[in-house]
Design a protein around this motif. Structure first.
Motif, mmCIF file in Angstrom:
data_model
loop_
_atom_site.group_PDB
_atom_site.id
_atom_site.type_symbol
_atom_site.label_atom_id
_atom_site.label_comp_id
_atom_site.label_asym_id
_atom_site.label_seq_id
_atom_site.Cartn_x
_atom_site.Cartn_y
_atom_site.Cartn_z
ATOM 1 N N GLU A 250 76.168 -17.458 27.422
ATOM 2 C CA GLU A 250 75.621 -17.681 28.929
ATOM 3 C C GLU A 250 76.254 -19.260 29.313
ATOM 4 O OE1 GLU A 250 71.451 -19.204 30.924
ATOM 5 O OE2 GLU A 250 71.634 -17.948 29.169
ATOM 6 N N GLY A 251 76.850 -19.092 30.334
ATOM 7 C CA GLY A 251 77.221 -20.388 31.227
ATOM 8 C C GLY A 251 78.790 -20.801 30.750
ATOM 9 N N TRP A 252 79.521 -19.742 30.089
ATOM 10 C CA TRP A 252 80.798 -20.206 29.545
ATOM 11 C C TRP A 252 81.816 -18.843 29.862
ATOM 12 C CZ3 TRP A 252 82.645 -24.153 26.374
ATOM 13 C CH2 TRP A 252 81.429 -25.195 26.117
ATOM 14 N N THR A 253 83.075 -19.415 30.281
ATOM 15 C CA THR A 253 84.022 -18.588 30.486
ATOM 16 C C THR A 253 85.119 -18.951 29.150
ATOM 17 O OG1 THR A 253 85.417 -20.061 31.740
ATOM 18 C CG2 THR A 253 83.688 -18.510 33.078
ATOM 19 N N LEU A 254 86.462 -18.058 29.386
ATOM 20 C CA LEU A 254 87.390 -18.375 28.263
ATOM 21 C C LEU A 254 88.040 -19.968 28.765
ATOM 22 C CD1 LEU A 254 89.529 -15.118 28.159
ATOM 23 C CD2 LEU A 254 87.888 -16.356 26.370
ATOM 24 N N THR A 255 87.872 -20.393 29.533
ATOM 25 C CA THR A 255 88.420 -21.890 29.923
ATOM 26 C C THR A 255 87.314 -22.804 29.825
ATOM 27 O OG1 THR A 255 87.941 -21.637 32.594
ATOM 28 C CG2 THR A 255 90.142 -21.070 31.811
ATOM 29 N N GLY A 256 86.370 -22.543 29.557
ATOM 30 C CA GLY A 256 85.100 -23.425 29.167
ATOM 31 C C GLY A 256 83.920 -23.250 29.893
ATOM 32 N N PRO A 257 83.220 -24.287 29.834
ATOM 33 C CA PRO A 257 81.694 -24.119 30.581
ATOM 34 C C PRO A 257 81.785 -24.184 32.223
ATOM 35 C CG PRO A 257 82.017 -26.369 29.880
ATOM 36 C CD PRO A 257 83.199 -25.818 29.343
ATOM 37 N N VAL A 258 80.875 -23.277 32.777
ATOM 38 C CA VAL A 258 80.712 -23.061 34.071
ATOM 39 C C VAL A 258 80.012 -24.216 34.569
ATOM 40 C CG1 VAL A 258 79.678 -21.806 35.961
ATOM 41 C CG2 VAL A 258 80.629 -20.540 34.125
ATOM 42 N N ALA A 259 80.517 -25.031 35.750
ATOM 43 C CA ALA A 259 79.899 -26.300 36.210
ATOM 44 C C ALA A 259 78.341 -25.949 36.476
ATOM 45 C CB ALA A 259 80.528 -26.699 37.492
ATOM 46 N N GLY A 260 77.622 -26.734 36.011
ATOM 47 C CA GLY A 260 76.192 -26.759 36.403
ATOM 48 C C GLY A 260 75.312 -25.900 35.497
ATOM 49 N N SER A 261 75.918 -25.299 34.388
ATOM 50 C CA SER A 261 75.109 -24.453 33.392
ATOM 51 C C SER A 261 74.946 -25.005 32.262
ATOM 52 C CB SER A 261 76.557 -23.238 33.064
ATOM 53 O OG SER A 261 77.534 -23.784 32.287
ATOM 54 N N PRO A 262 74.042 -24.827 31.238
ATOM 55 C CA PRO A 262 73.796 -25.336 29.890
ATOM 56 C C PRO A 262 75.153 -25.302 29.077
ATOM 57 C CG PRO A 262 72.360 -23.596 30.507
ATOM 58 C CD PRO A 262 73.123 -23.491 31.426
ATOM 59 N N GLY A 263 75.531 -26.597 28.623
ATOM 60 C CA GLY A 263 76.590 -26.522 27.892
ATOM 61 C C GLY A 263 77.726 -27.425 28.752
ATOM 62 N N HIS A 264 77.585 -27.477 30.013
ATOM 63 C CA HIS A 264 78.435 -28.240 30.967
ATOM 64 C C HIS A 264 78.405 -29.655 30.565
ATOM 65 C CE1 HIS A 264 81.448 -29.047 33.912
ATOM 66 N NE2 HIS A 264 80.721 -29.791 34.496
ATOM 67 N N ALA A 265 79.413 -30.400 30.521
ATOM 68 C CA ALA A 265 79.407 -31.975 30.274
ATOM 69 C C ALA A 265 78.485 -32.266 29.165
ATOM 70 C CB ALA A 265 78.975 -32.425 31.898
#
Length: 169
Positions: free
Chosen positions: A149-164
Motif C-alpha cells: 500500500e502506498g508504493w510503486t516500483l519507483t518508490g512511495p506515493v506522495a502523501g502515503s504511509p512510507g513517504h518521506a
C-alpha cells in the motif's frame, strides 16, 4: 521453532521481503553457516573451520539462525551428548538461494569455479520453471507487481504511509 514473520512495513525503506530476509541471513557468516550445514557439517568446529568465521561471531550467528527458525540444534546421531546444527524447513528453502549465489559467483567473481554441483552423473545447471504453468522462465518474462500500500516500483506515493520516512499507521 518456526520462523518469525515480519511486517514488511516495519522494515526501513521499501516494504520488501528481500529486506526482511536480509535481516535474518544478510551477513556473510549466516549464509556460509547454512552452506556448511547443507554440506553435512553439523558440528560447531566444522562450521567454524570451513567458514573461517571468528568463533564469537559464528556463535552469535548460529544462535540467531536458531532463534529465527533457519537452523535447529539437536543431538548428533553418533554422539547424542553433543548437539549439532540442522536445517529446518525454512533453512532447506535457502538451498536454492545458495545455489544461485554459487552460480553468480562462478560467473562473475572467481577466476575458476572451486566447486561443481552434480546431478546424478552430470553437472547440475539450475533452470527456473514456473510452478503454475510448468514452462521454463527467462528473466525477461518476469516482472514485479507492487502490492504494498502506498508504493510503486519507483518508490512511495506522495502523501502515503512510507513517504518521506513515515511509518505505517
Amino acid at each position: 521453532m518456526s520462523t518469525q514473520r515480519v511486517d514488511p512495513y516495519a522494515v526501513p525503506g521499501r516494504p520488501c521481503s528481500i529486506a526482511a530476509a536480509l535481516q535474518v541471513v544478510g551477513d556473510r557468516w549466516s549464509l556460509l553457516a547454512v552452506r556448511e550445514v547443507t554440506f553435512g557439517n553439523h558440528r560447531f568446529r566444522e562450521i567454524a573451520k570451513n567458514t573461517g568465521a571468528p568463533t564469537d561471531r559464528l556463535s552469535a550467528r548460529l544462535k540467531s539462525l536458531v532463534a529465527d527458525g533457519v537452523l535447529e540444534r539437536r543431538p548428533l546421531p553418533a554422539e547424542p551428548r553433543h548437539d549439532g546444527y540442522y536445517l529446518t524447513e525454512a533453512g532447506r528453502d535457502l538451498v536454492g538461494v545458495i545455489r544461485e549465489l554459487l552460480r553468480w559467483g562462478d560467473r562473475w567473481l572467481t577466476t575458476s569455479p572451486p566447486m561443481k554441483l552434480r546431478h546424478h552423473d552430470h553437472d547440475f545447471t539450475p533452470r527456473p520453471i514456473c510452478a503454475h504453468c510448468g514452462e521454463p522462465v527467462t528473466q525477461g518474462e518476469v516482472h514485479a507487481e507492487v502490492t504494498a500500500e502506498g508504493w510503486t516500483l519507483t518508490g512511495p506515493v506522495a502523501g502515503s504511509p512510507g513517504h518521506a520516512g513515515e511509518g505505517r499507521a
